[in-house]
Design an enzyme around this catalytic site. Structure first.
Site, PDB file in Angstrom:
ATOM      1  CG  HIS A   1     -10.240  -7.980  -0.677  1.00 52.91           C
ATOM      2  ND1 HIS A   1      -8.955  -7.206  -1.548  1.00 52.91           N
ATOM      3  CD2 HIS A   1      -9.401  -8.831   0.482  1.00 52.91           C
ATOM      4  CE1 HIS A   1      -7.899  -7.911  -2.040  1.00 52.91           C
ATOM      5  NE2 HIS A   1      -8.397  -8.055  -0.384  1.00 52.91           N
TER       6      HIS A   1
ATOM      7  CG  HIS B   1      -5.706 -10.507  -3.591  1.00 53.21           C
ATOM      8  ND1 HIS B   1      -6.441 -11.572  -3.507  1.00 53.21           N
ATOM      9  CD2 HIS B   1      -5.344  -9.954  -2.885  1.00 53.21           C
ATOM     10  CE1 HIS B   1      -7.074 -11.462  -2.171  1.00 53.21           C
ATOM     11  NE2 HIS B   1      -5.845 -10.140  -1.744  1.00 53.21           N
TER      12      HIS B   1
ATOM     13  CD  GLU C   1      -2.599  -8.714  -0.229  1.00 55.46           C
ATOM     14  OE1 GLU C   1      -4.294  -8.527  -0.830  1.00 55.46           O
ATOM     15  OE2 GLU C   1      -2.704 -10.046  -0.123  1.00 55.46           O
TER      16      GLU C   1
ATOM     17  CB  CYS D   1      -2.176 -11.486   7.164  1.00 49.97           C
ATOM     18  SG  CYS D   1      -1.464 -12.259   6.342  1.00 49.97           S
TER      19      CYS D   1
ATOM     20  CE1 TYR E   1      -1.527  -3.856   1.927  1.00 52.10           C
ATOM     21  CE2 TYR E   1      -3.728  -3.374   3.815  1.00 52.10           C
ATOM     22  CZ  TYR E   1      -2.633  -4.684   2.805  1.00 52.10           C
ATOM     23  OH  TYR E   1      -2.618  -5.976   3.029  1.00 52.10           O
TER      24      TYR E   1
ATOM     25  CD  GLU F   1      -2.516 -18.393   7.743  1.00 48.67           C
ATOM     26  OE1 GLU F   1      -1.483 -17.905   8.272  1.00 48.67           O
ATOM     27  OE2 GLU F   1      -2.784 -17.730   6.649  1.00 48.67           O
TER      28      GLU F   1
ATOM     29  CG  HIS G   1      -8.849 -12.121   2.377  1.00 51.81           C
ATOM     30  ND1 HIS G   1      -8.533 -13.088   2.262  1.00 51.81           N
ATOM     31  CD2 HIS G   1      -8.525 -11.115   2.067  1.00 51.81           C
ATOM     32  CE1 HIS G   1      -7.034 -12.642   1.255  1.00 51.81           C
ATOM     33  NE2 HIS G   1      -7.284 -11.228   1.519  1.00 51.81           N
TER      34      HIS G   1
ATOM     35  CD  GLU H   1      -6.012  -7.702   1.654  1.00 51.56           C
ATOM     36  OE1 GLU H   1      -6.046  -8.336   1.281  1.00 51.56           O
ATOM     37  OE2 GLU H   1      -5.007  -6.933   3.369  1.00 51.56           O
TER      38      GLU H   1
ATOM     39  CD1 TRP I   1       0.256  -7.655   6.429  1.00 56.25           C
ATOM     40  CD2 TRP I   1      -0.136  -7.628   3.982  1.00 56.25           C
ATOM     41  NE1 TRP I   1       0.772  -8.635   5.669  1.00 56.25           N
ATOM     42  CE2 TRP I   1       0.825  -9.286   4.148  1.00 56.25           C
ATOM     43  CE3 TRP I   1       0.235  -7.043   2.410  1.00 56.25           C
ATOM     44  CZ2 TRP I   1       0.653  -9.669   3.174  1.00 56.25           C
ATOM     45  CZ3 TRP I   1       0.953  -8.428   1.588  1.00 56.25           C
ATOM     46  CH2 TRP I   1       1.000  -9.775   1.974  1.00 56.25           C
TER      47      TRP I   1
END
Length: 177
Positions: free
Chosen positions: A26, A19, A106, A61, A96, A81, A63, A108, A153
């Site tokens: 990624h 980042h 970002e 959101c 994006y 979360e 990874h 991603e 995003w």
């Protein structure tokens, strides 16, 4: 998990490095969880997040971890979360890049999923500072009047979800888990 524009793995990098600057492409995912009234569960990102702290975003959101299948990653993270589990359906993926400041961004290739649950969320305060449910119409209105309050995003995903996947917005009965 670094990827190319076709989502083929090209290597690995730690989260901070991926980042930094303009970001390195990624793999990521975004989850949209709706209740039985058709309202979307939104989260406000924790104030100490490096990128977009305090901004409103989709339900969850993150990874996938190295070697982790996407199906396992999305359910793991929803539990971490929000203390929730629900069936999640794949909708689409997109690439994006969004610059937060001179030091971070970002970049991603993001997989987007939607599900439905009336479970009571349990907030991970390290990730989330607030939660709320909004109807699609109320969210559209807020995004139009205050787009800067939402993550980049999320704005992209919401517009595409509304356009290409209206079926997920339909209120529905949810069976208890």
């Amino acid at each position: 998990m670094l990827v190319d524009e076709h989502d083929h793995e090209t290597g690995f990098l730690d989260k901070l490095a991926a980042h930094s600057g303009q970001g390195v492409l990624h793999r990521a995912f975004s989850l949209f969880v709706f209740n039985s009234q058709g309202e979307l569960l939104l989260q406000q990102r924790a104030a100490d997040k490096r990128l977009w702290p305090g901004f409103w975003s989709n339900t969850c959101c993150s990874h996938p971890r190295r070697g982790e299948a996407m199906d396992k990653a999305i359910h793991r993270r929803l539990g971490e979360e929000l203390g929730m589990q629900c069936e999640l359906d794949y909708l689409f993926k997109f690439q994006y890049q969004a610059q937060f400041d001179d030091e971070g961004a970002e970049h991603e290739l993001c997989w987007v999923y939607a599900g439905h649950s009336d479970a009571t969320p349990v907030v991970n305060v390290n990730e989330i500072s607030a939660l709320r449910y909004l109807s699609p119409a109320a969210l559209d209105q807020e995004m139009a009047s205050e787009p800067q309050a939402f993550t980049p995003w999320f704005r992209i995903e919401w517009e595409r979800l509304r356009r290409e996947h209206p079926q997920v917005l339909v209120p529905r009965a949810i069976l208890p888990a």
